[in-house]
Design an enzyme around this catalytic site. Structure first.
Site, PDB file in Angstrom:
ATOM      1  N   GLU A  78       0.990  -1.142   0.154  1.00 38.91           N
ATOM      2  CA  GLU A  78       0.162  -0.068  -0.012  1.00 38.91           C
ATOM      3  C   GLU A  78       1.041   1.234  -0.025  1.00 38.91           C
ATOM      4  OE1 GLU A  78      -4.041  -0.302   1.704  1.00 38.91           O
ATOM      5  OE2 GLU A  78      -2.771  -0.853   3.183  1.00 38.91           O
ATOM      6  N   HIS A  97      -0.217   5.710   7.829  1.00 36.52           N
ATOM      7  CA  HIS A  97      -1.555   4.854   7.488  1.00 36.52           C
ATOM      8  C   HIS A  97      -1.622   3.565   8.497  1.00 36.52           C
ATOM      9  CE1 HIS A  97      -4.419   2.213   5.325  1.00 36.52           C
ATOM     10  NE2 HIS A  97      -3.689   1.364   5.441  1.00 36.52           N
ATOM     11  N   HIS A  99      -4.419   0.810  10.716  1.00 41.09           N
ATOM     12  CA  HIS A  99      -5.921   0.092  10.870  1.00 41.09           C
ATOM     13  C   HIS A  99      -6.403   0.062  12.265  1.00 41.09           C
ATOM     14  CE1 HIS A  99      -3.759  -2.595   7.451  1.00 41.09           C
ATOM     15  NE2 HIS A  99      -4.109  -1.357   7.177  1.00 41.09           N
ATOM     16  N   HIS A 169     -11.407  -0.474   6.579  1.00 42.51           N
ATOM     17  CA  HIS A 169     -10.081  -0.798   6.224  1.00 42.51           C
ATOM     18  C   HIS A 169      -9.140  -0.167   7.362  1.00 42.51           C
ATOM     19  CE1 HIS A 169      -6.425  -0.158   3.347  1.00 42.51           C
ATOM     20  NE2 HIS A 169      -6.137  -0.582   4.486  1.00 42.51           N
TER      21      HIS A 169
HETATM   22 MN    MN Z   1      -3.939  -0.566   5.095  1.00 43.56          MN
END
Ligand code: MN
Length: 238
Positions: A78, A97, A99, A169
């Site tokens: 990603e 980023h 989760h 996500h």
């Molecule tokens: Mn991710």
């Protein structure tokens, strides 16, 4: 190696450890920085758990998501989240980023928006956009931002905001420095927890845009205070 470059690497390694220790990332999630002297490149760890990252694990990647050195280590699937945000947003110097659970929660409930409910998240200003991958890639994706096209769509949804939620996500937060992005990422999850708990009790009151702006400006001078503590805490635990 310039001082600025080695300081960026050092902060990036610390950011990886801090984000794990503050429970923003676990085995998954990543943080990157724009290259300090090459704005068309970013610095990010090879594909591995953030808590285990050392300076040797940081690689240079261009804004197409391609490594500068061919035949290098495996990269995060990603990484296009980062590369496309750097391409679209010249003001962004670092991206996180993750989760983290409460932010996933806010991305899956219809009719609810993550708002700045505490002063530490004044940077949210008003509402927080939610990226719906089905709108751009249809049904049947694995929800991951696997290529530049999806990265560009996510960056478009982020627009000029500081954070974007990703339905089912996680979330992505940006900042004007590594420390700034880490600061925002930690308080984003806390803001979400406060809002989720408060909504069980009744109607919530969020900061007005004027309060949010003033709080954001006040906080931006206090980032190192939290950073120094979080770095010490993450080192103590290692
Ligand atoms: Mn991710």
């Amino acid at each position: 190696m310039s001082n600025e470059f080695s300081e960026t690497i050092s902060d990036l390694v610390d950011a990886n450890h801090i984000l794990f220790n503050e429970q923003i990332v676990d085995g998954f999630g990543h943080v990157s920085a724009r290259h300090p002297s090459r704005p068309d490149r970013m610095l990010i760890s090879r594909s591995m758990a953030p808590a285990l990252v050392n300076a040797d694990d940081i690689v240079e990647v261009d804004l197409n998501g391609e490594p500068i050195e061919a035949a290098g280590p495996k990269l995060y699937l990603e990484r296009f989240i980062h590369s496309e945000i750097y391409r679209k947003r010249p003001d962004v110097q670092a991206v996180v980023h993750s989760h983290s659970a409460t932010l996933v929660q806010f991305g899956i409930v219809k009719g609810i928006s993550l708002r700045p409910v505490c002063h530490m998240c004044g940077y949210l200003r008003e509402t927080t956009p939610v990226f719906e991958i089905r709108e751009v890639a249809g049904d049947g994706t694995d929800l991951l931002i696997r290529n530049s096209d999806l990265g560009r769509e996510l960056a478009t949804c982020l627009d000029s905001h500081a954070a974007v939620l990703m339905r089912g996500h996680g979330s992505t937060v940006v900042g004007g420095s590594i420390r700034h992005a880490v600061f925002r990422a930690v308080y984003l999850e806390r803001n979400a927890r406060i809002q989720a708990e408060a909504m069980k009790m009744g109607e919530i009151i969020s900061l007005t845009p004027e309060e949010a702006k003033a709080a954001d400006e006040a906080n931006s001078g206090q980032i190192d205070r939290a950073w120094d503590l979080w770095r010490l805490a993450s080192e103590t635990r290692r």
